[in-house]
Every structure is written in structure tokens, then in C-alpha cells.
Design a protein around this motif. Sequence first.
Motif, mmCIF file in Angstrom:
data_model
loop_
_atom_site.group_PDB
_atom_site.id
_atom_site.type_symbol
_atom_site.label_atom_id
_atom_site.label_comp_id
_atom_site.label_asym_id
_atom_site.label_seq_id
_atom_site.Cartn_x
_atom_site.Cartn_y
_atom_site.Cartn_z
ATOM 1 N N ASN A 1 -5.137 8.348 -3.527
ATOM 2 C CA ASN A 1 -5.444 7.109 -4.253
ATOM 3 C C ASN A 1 -6.873 6.712 -3.878
ATOM 4 O OD1 ASN A 1 -5.477 4.712 -5.636
ATOM 5 N ND2 ASN A 1 -3.832 3.737 -4.475
ATOM 6 N N LEU B 1 -4.529 -1.849 -6.028
ATOM 7 C CA LEU B 1 -3.868 -0.659 -5.506
ATOM 8 C C LEU B 1 -3.411 0.296 -6.605
ATOM 9 C CD1 LEU B 1 -1.587 -2.129 -2.689
ATOM 10 C CD2 LEU B 1 -3.636 -0.735 -2.376
ATOM 11 N N VAL B 2 -2.964 -0.235 -7.741
ATOM 12 C CA VAL B 2 -2.293 0.620 -8.734
ATOM 13 C C VAL B 2 -3.150 0.947 -9.952
ATOM 14 C CG1 VAL B 2 -0.045 -0.294 -8.031
ATOM 15 C CG2 VAL B 2 -1.219 -1.313 -9.998
ATOM 16 N N THR C 1 -4.637 4.609 -10.418
ATOM 17 C CA THR C 1 -3.565 5.579 -10.647
ATOM 18 C C THR C 1 -3.115 5.546 -12.098
ATOM 19 O OG1 THR C 1 -2.781 5.465 -8.361
ATOM 20 C CG2 THR C 1 -1.200 6.175 -10.021
ATOM 21 N N ALA D 1 1.008 6.941 -6.457
ATOM 22 C CA ALA D 1 -0.109 7.865 -6.657
ATOM 23 C C ALA D 1 0.338 9.314 -6.470
ATOM 24 C CB ALA D 1 -1.249 7.524 -5.699
ATOM 25 N N ALA E 1 2.270 1.814 -3.413
ATOM 26 C CA ALA E 1 1.228 2.305 -4.320
ATOM 27 C C ALA E 1 0.859 3.753 -4.002
ATOM 28 C CB ALA E 1 -0.011 1.414 -4.221
ATOM 29 N N LEU E 2 0.881 4.123 -2.727
ATOM 30 C CA LEU E 2 0.611 5.509 -2.355
ATOM 31 C C LEU E 2 1.691 6.436 -2.898
ATOM 32 C CD1 LEU E 2 -1.194 7.447 -0.711
ATOM 33 C CD2 LEU E 2 0.292 6.992 1.266
ATOM 34 N N SER F 1 2.279 10.243 -9.518
ATOM 35 C CA SER F 1 1.395 10.401 -10.676
ATOM 36 C C SER F 1 0.644 11.728 -10.620
ATOM 37 C CB SER F 1 0.402 9.241 -10.739
ATOM 38 O OG SER F 1 -0.624 9.385 -9.779
ATOM 39 N N LYS F 2 0.362 12.216 -9.389
ATOM 40 C CA LYS F 2 -0.283 13.520 -9.258
ATOM 41 C C LYS F 2 0.609 14.613 -9.817
ATOM 42 C CE LYS F 2 -3.448 16.401 -7.888
ATOM 43 N NZ LYS F 2 -2.929 17.614 -8.523
ATOM 44 N N ASN G 1 -7.874 14.161 -6.071
ATOM 45 C CA ASN G 1 -6.602 13.448 -5.998
ATOM 46 C C ASN G 1 -5.478 14.366 -5.524
ATOM 47 O OD1 ASN G 1 -5.250 10.998 -6.320
ATOM 48 N ND2 ASN G 1 -4.513 11.532 -8.342
ATOM 49 N N SER H 1 -4.387 9.187 4.644
ATOM 50 C CA SER H 1 -4.068 8.052 3.776
ATOM 51 C C SER H 1 -3.016 7.150 4.403
ATOM 52 C CB SER H 1 -3.579 8.547 2.407
ATOM 53 O OG SER H 1 -4.604 9.222 1.710
ATOM 54 N N TYR I 1 0.822 -1.209 0.000
ATOM 55 C CA TYR I 1 0.000 0.000 0.000
ATOM 56 C C TYR I 1 0.856 1.259 0.000
ATOM 57 C CZ TYR I 1 -2.901 3.767 1.792
ATOM 58 O OH TYR I 1 -3.523 4.978 1.962
#
Length: 385
Positions: free
Chosen positions: A149, A309-310, A313, A103, A99-100, A106-107, A121, A131, A96
Motif C-alpha cells: 500500500n 488508507l484505502v 488501493t 491492499a 487497509a493493508l 486487491s493485489k 505493489n 509494512s 491500517y
Amino acid sequence: MPESPSATAPTSRLPSLTGLRFAAALLVFGVHAYSFIPVGGFAHDVGHLLLDPGDLGVSFFFVLSGFVLTWAARGGSARPLGRFFAGRVLRIYPAYVVALGLAVASKWVGDLADPIGNRMNQVNGHNLTTSLFLVQAWYPDDVTYLGINPVAWSLSCEIAFYAAFPLLLPLLRRLTGRALGGAAAFFVVLGLLMPLIAHAFVDPAFQRWFVYILPVTRCVEFALGITLALLVRSGAWRGPGLPLASALFTANYLIVNLLPHQVRDTAAVLATTALLIPAAATADLTGARSIWRHPVLVRLGDASYAFFLVHLTIVTTTMTILGRSHDYPAWQAMSLGIGLLVVSYAVALPLHRYVEAPAMRLLRRRPRPPIPAQRSRQPEQIGVS
């Protein structure tokens, strides 16, 4: 004559349930792909029928979570609390956190492509804190519970389920036979009644949060899963076989958009989920045929948590870069969807193999407490655990 479920329940892995995890994750991916890839005309209508109800895969996961935790409990009871909670943390948290981080990165990429950004997001101190500690589902505003996420709100529920499990399991274990069956029916009905409860007692602004997000509400599905596992393990389960249960679930899934949106958004497939999971488990126990035991599906099911999880995103970042200001032709939208599915699993499989699985193995490597030596083996001591 096949062995009864109760005889093998404590030690069976039930691979069909792992294969079904892949199917449920695929449903969730489908609704997100449908939501973020604009497409019009007939293709939109088909997507509405086949993909729009995919968020109900989360309900399937909640019931399955209660089922598999109960199934794994040795001797019908939970393992020592410290070891139980350590196992749950190692099960979900390392992957997690990775994956966070993905995310958050990715933002930044999304902000470069779209400076306006997406408020659902955004990265700020509040969203990052809620989170990291997986408490976002306890906040009624969507900016928080969908922060960074968005799919992680369901993990916030899972953490609450884990806290409730040592209390729920001993209570439900006291029930037997018809009482267990009655409890399962009660939880299904209670899940269906939640929209009415929200309408009567909850501010309209918070009704969707109360019904769909709040961990206390969603714990009904988790408790249902516990009850179903106890029914199967005790040999008291009396339900349809896997082919019929699968057909009923599929038919239910295809008509949910005809139901009132309050029910459609929450417990629309709860009754048929309560048939499908025990049917798949029983098929494994009795050796009945099950497509969900196929090695490829089991492998994909093993990585379904990392995939869950992914995937959003990857979908949202890609569509932010490509743009959503116009409808894509059906063939292009389908190609995009398949491509995003492949990329999501290309990220998920290594995340599962190199982060999730090694973290889970850490607990297994911990030495068990030594068994005190017995001075003598009196007849009454043999077989005592």
C-alpha cells in the motif's frame, strides 16, 4: 471582545482543522486519480495545474500532526509515555491493518486482470514485514517504501514522529515569544534547504528518498507543527486571518509546478501551510467565520485517515481492471474520478466508524488512576493539580 487563544487552547477541539484534513486528503486523492486515469489534451493540462501538486497534502498532514498532538497535550506537556504510545497505536494501527489486508487482496485481483503485475505493489515476505511494522520508509529502495500500500510510507514517518514527540515537545516548550517565532521560521527554511543538503551530501540515487521519504527529514515539518501550536496557545501567534492565509496557500499551490522539481516535491507549500493551520485554529478560538467548521466537512475530515488508507488501493485496482493503455475522454475521466472518490469514501466511512473510532474509544474507557484522598483542604492545597 473575543477570548484570547491562550485562554481556551488547552480544551478546544478546533473543528476547522478537522475540516482541513478532508481538504488535504482530497488533494492527495486528486494527484493519484490524475496519475492513474490517462487523459490527454487540455484536460491533461488542467489536471497538471490543479491535481499534480496534490502530493503536497502529505506535507500539510505532517505539520498538522505536530500541531494537534501538541494541542492535545494537557497543560502543555505530553501525557504519560505508556498512555501516549498506546493512544497512538490505537489511533492508527487497527484501521491500517484492515487497509493493508484490503491492499493484499486487491493485489490478487490485480494479478488476475494484469498478470504482469506492478512491482511497486508486490506482496512478499520482506514487504509484508516492513509494512506490518511500519518501517518501510527507512529503506531507500522504492520497491520497499512503496510496497503493498504505497501511501503507508507516510505512516512509517508518523511512527517516528510519535517516538520523537516526547523529546521535541519539552525542548520547544522552553522557547517563548520571539524565540518560538524564530524556531518556526528556522524549520520552514530548513525544509526548503533539504534538497540542497541532499544534493551536497547524498548519493543521487537516494536523494528523492532522503528528501521526500526519510522520517528524519520529514520530522522538520512535524517539529514546525509543534512550534506553531505553542505559538497559538501562548497567544504569541501573529499571522494573517483565515481568508488571507487560505488565499496565500491556494496561490502557492497553483504555482508550485513552476518551481524547481527538488523544491516542488518537498517543501513547496511549507511556508503557507505554516500560515494556514494557525489561522484556522485561531478562527475557531475567536469564533471567526470558517467554512471548514461545516458539519459535513468535519464529518468527512473525521474519516480522512481511513480514506487516505484505502483510496489508492481502490484507484489502482479499478484502473488495472479497466486498463490504462489509452487516454480517456475528459468527461469519462472526470466521471471515473468522481466515482472513485465516492467509492473510496463509501469504504472509508464504515472503516472509520466500525474499526478506527471503536479502537480509539478503548483508551478512553481505561480507568484513570485514583486521586489520593486528601486528609484536609488547607488553603495552600486548593487548586493544586
